[in-house]
Every structure is written in C-alpha cells, then in structure tokens.
Design an enzyme around this catalytic site. Structure first.
Site, mmCIF file in Angstrom:
data_model
loop_
_atom_site.group_PDB
_atom_site.id
_atom_site.type_symbol
_atom_site.label_atom_id
_atom_site.label_comp_id
_atom_site.label_asym_id
_atom_site.label_seq_id
_atom_site.Cartn_x
_atom_site.Cartn_y
_atom_site.Cartn_z
ATOM 1 N N ARG A 64 40.175 43.536 48.821
ATOM 2 C CA ARG A 64 41.664 43.613 49.486
ATOM 3 C C ARG A 64 41.893 44.678 50.604
ATOM 4 N NH1 ARG A 64 46.712 41.896 46.093
ATOM 5 N NH2 ARG A 64 45.846 39.728 46.396
ATOM 6 N N GLN A 88 43.423 32.714 47.171
ATOM 7 C CA GLN A 88 44.774 32.170 46.619
ATOM 8 C C GLN A 88 44.943 30.576 47.195
ATOM 9 O OE1 GLN A 88 47.279 33.748 44.824
ATOM 10 N NE2 GLN A 88 48.156 31.535 44.851
ATOM 11 N N CYS A 122 52.910 32.215 45.369
ATOM 12 C CA CYS A 122 51.448 32.791 45.081
ATOM 13 C C CYS A 122 51.597 34.378 43.780
ATOM 14 C CB CYS A 122 50.641 33.519 46.321
ATOM 15 S SG CYS A 122 51.861 34.583 47.153
ATOM 16 N N ARG A 173 43.893 30.834 39.787
ATOM 17 C CA ARG A 173 43.035 31.812 40.417
ATOM 18 C C ARG A 173 41.635 32.246 39.804
ATOM 19 N NH1 ARG A 173 45.513 35.491 43.619
ATOM 20 N NH2 ARG A 173 43.336 36.021 44.204
#
Ligand code: CP
Ligand code: NVA
Length: 300
Positions: free
Chosen positions: A98, A128, A259, A287
């Site tokens: 990330r 996502q 999301c 997810r």
C-alpha cells in the site's frame, strides 16, 4: 513473473479472477494451494480491510503473511526501494504494497523478482475494484446495467473505470472539473471499452449521471495523502453528496456502494449508506474472496 499494479495489467484476466473469487467464496477450491508460501505486506498508509483480508486470505490458502509497517522497516529510515525489493524477493513469494506514490510501486516492481500486488496507491486500488465487481455480479446477476461513480475522481474511481470497461459495463463518473479521474486511465478505459462494447463517460453533471443508474458508488472526498487540501475539496465536492434525493434519480432497485472507510454526512448521508439498498458490507466481505483469487492467480 507478473504483477498487479493496475487493472490494466489484468485486462484480459478479470473474468478469470472473478470466477476464482466466486469459487473461493463458495468453498469450491479445496486444500491449501499456497502451502508454504509467504507474502510480505508493506503499508505506507493505514488500512483495516486490505490488511486483514490479505492476512486472513493467505492463512486460509495455507501460506503466511508478514505485516510490515514502513516505520518499522529500514525503508522508513531511507533504505532504497531497490535494495528493499531485491532483498525481500529472496525471502518471500510475493509482496503486497500500500503505497503513497504509485511511482514507488512501479520502481519496486522493476527491482523485485517476485510478483508485486498493489494494496492501493494514489493512482489505483485494483483489489478493491475486483471485490466490487464480484459484489455487482452477486446483486445484479451480470454487468449489463449502468454504473455511476459520484465524487472525487480518485484511485478507486480510476480502477473502477478500467474494470467496468474490461467487463463491458457502462460507467459514468461524475466529478467536479478539478477532481476528475486520471486522464491516462480514462484514455485506457475508453480504448478497452471500444473492444468490450461499453461506454465510459466523464461528466461534472451529477443529476444527469445518476438518472437510471443501477449502481451508485462513492468514496471519501479527502483520500489518504490529500489532507492538506481538505477545505477546497469539501467545497468543490459538496454538490456531489450521495443522499436520498440523488438516489431517487437512480432506478428503484439501484444498489449503493462504497469501498469504506466512509464519512457519513460528507460524501454520503447515513440514510443511504445504512439503507436497504446499501451493499457495503458485502463489498468488504468480498475483499477476502477476491484477494484469495488474486493471491492464487499470482503466487501459485
Ligand atoms: N477499502 C479499503 O481498502 O479499506 P482499508 O483502507 O481499510 O484497507
Ligand atoms: N480513496 C481512498 C480509499 C481508501 C480505501 C483513499 O485513498 O484514502
């Protein structure tokens, strides 16, 4: 070796990955296909869903995951991306990152010798988008409806434009002119859509966009990393709030998606996000299944 930094990287494999996600969800893939494999997970930003779904996903597939906060890595003290990528590649079978800057992901991928999976960057959020399309398939049966994204043309919006184009779903993204989706991604999406026979439309007219929508999706106005622009963003995006008045323009059975994390009272009102047409928890659950599909696809 193949990596997942953008939906564009898997433009011809999206359906295959979604089928796998569905199989994982329904227990159709048995055993521990990633037995003995390890995934390093580098987080330069906060996370609830991405971290937990990757970690649990790896565990359920028989492998293990290492949570590496950048503050605890030597990278946080200035060790180069190149050295980190080359060294971690000798220990693990895949690296999820990330990242604050998408360019860092690209650099990491150049130096690594194992697959790199984006867990979000400032440009995209591909995992996502996969979970979102799995959710749409479950609730709507197929991708023949109209998808409308409302609000900041951010990382989530960019991946949704690409994935809708890949699956042949019409998508309209309604954002103020200053906050529209990334131009290169819009171009890529339009070119994929030409092949798949769908439409990609960018507009600043939210009412026209939402008319007859089957899916209405929004995300925060201030993404991680945008905190300094909080005031101007909130002013520009005020008219793009998803509330019950806006939802009335959509089809009656339109689903609402987000999301998460969400800020009730900003990009969406509580009655919509907590209302009967909201599928936010299904999205969050998916997810896990979509991540398992991605891990299987890239690490097996
Ligand atoms: N949607 C999403 O990526 O959530 P997290 O930031 O909690 O991982
Ligand atoms: N656009 C949001 C998504 C969080 C999952 C952000 O980047 O902060």
């Amino acid at each position: 070796m193949k990596s997942l930094l953008s939906i564009y990287d898997i433009k011809d494999e999206v359906t295959e990955i979604l089928d796998l996600a569905n199989e994982f969800k329904h227990g159709l893939i048995k055993g521990k296909p990633l037995d003995g494999k390890s995934l390093a997970m580098i987080f330069q930003k906060s996370s609830t869903r991405t971290r937990v779904s990757f970690e649990v996903g790896m565990y359920e597939l028989g492998g293990s995951a290492l949570f590496l906060s950048e503050n605890d890595l030597q990278m946080g003290r200035g060790e180069s991306i190149s050295d980190t990528a080359r060294v971690l590649s000798r220990y693990v079978d895949g690296i999820m990152i990330r990242a604050i800057e998408h360019e860092d992901l690209v650099e990491f991928e150049k130096e690594a010798t194992v697959p790199i999976i984006s867990g979000l960057s400032d440009l995209e959020h591909p995992c996502q988008a996969l979970a979102d399309m799995q959710t749409i398939k479950e609730h709507k049966g197929d991708f023949s409806g109209k998808f409308v994204y409302v609000g900041d043309g951010n990382n989530v919006c960019n991946s949704l434009l690409l994935i809708c184009a890949c699956l042949g779903m019409d998508i309209v993204a309604a954002s103020p002119k200053a906050y529209q989706a990334n131009e290169k991604i819009v171009k890529q999406s339009k070119s994929i859509a030409k092949e798949s026979g769908s439409n990609v439309t960018i507009t600043d007219n939210v009412e026209i966009a939402v008319k007859d929508a089957d899916v209405v999706y929004t995300d925060v106005w201030v993404s991680m990393g945008n905190e300094k622009q909080e005031k101007e963003r909130k002013n520009a995006l005020e008219k793009y709030q998803v509330n019950s008045k806006l939802m009335k323009l959509a089809n009656e059975d339109a689903i609402f998606m987000h999301c998460l994390p969400a800020i009730r009272g900003e990009e969406v009102t509580a009655d919509v996000i907590d209302g009967k047409n909201s599928v936010i928890v299904d999205q969050a659950e998916n997810r896990l299944h979509a991540q398992k599909a991605v891990l299987y696809h890239f690490l097996k």
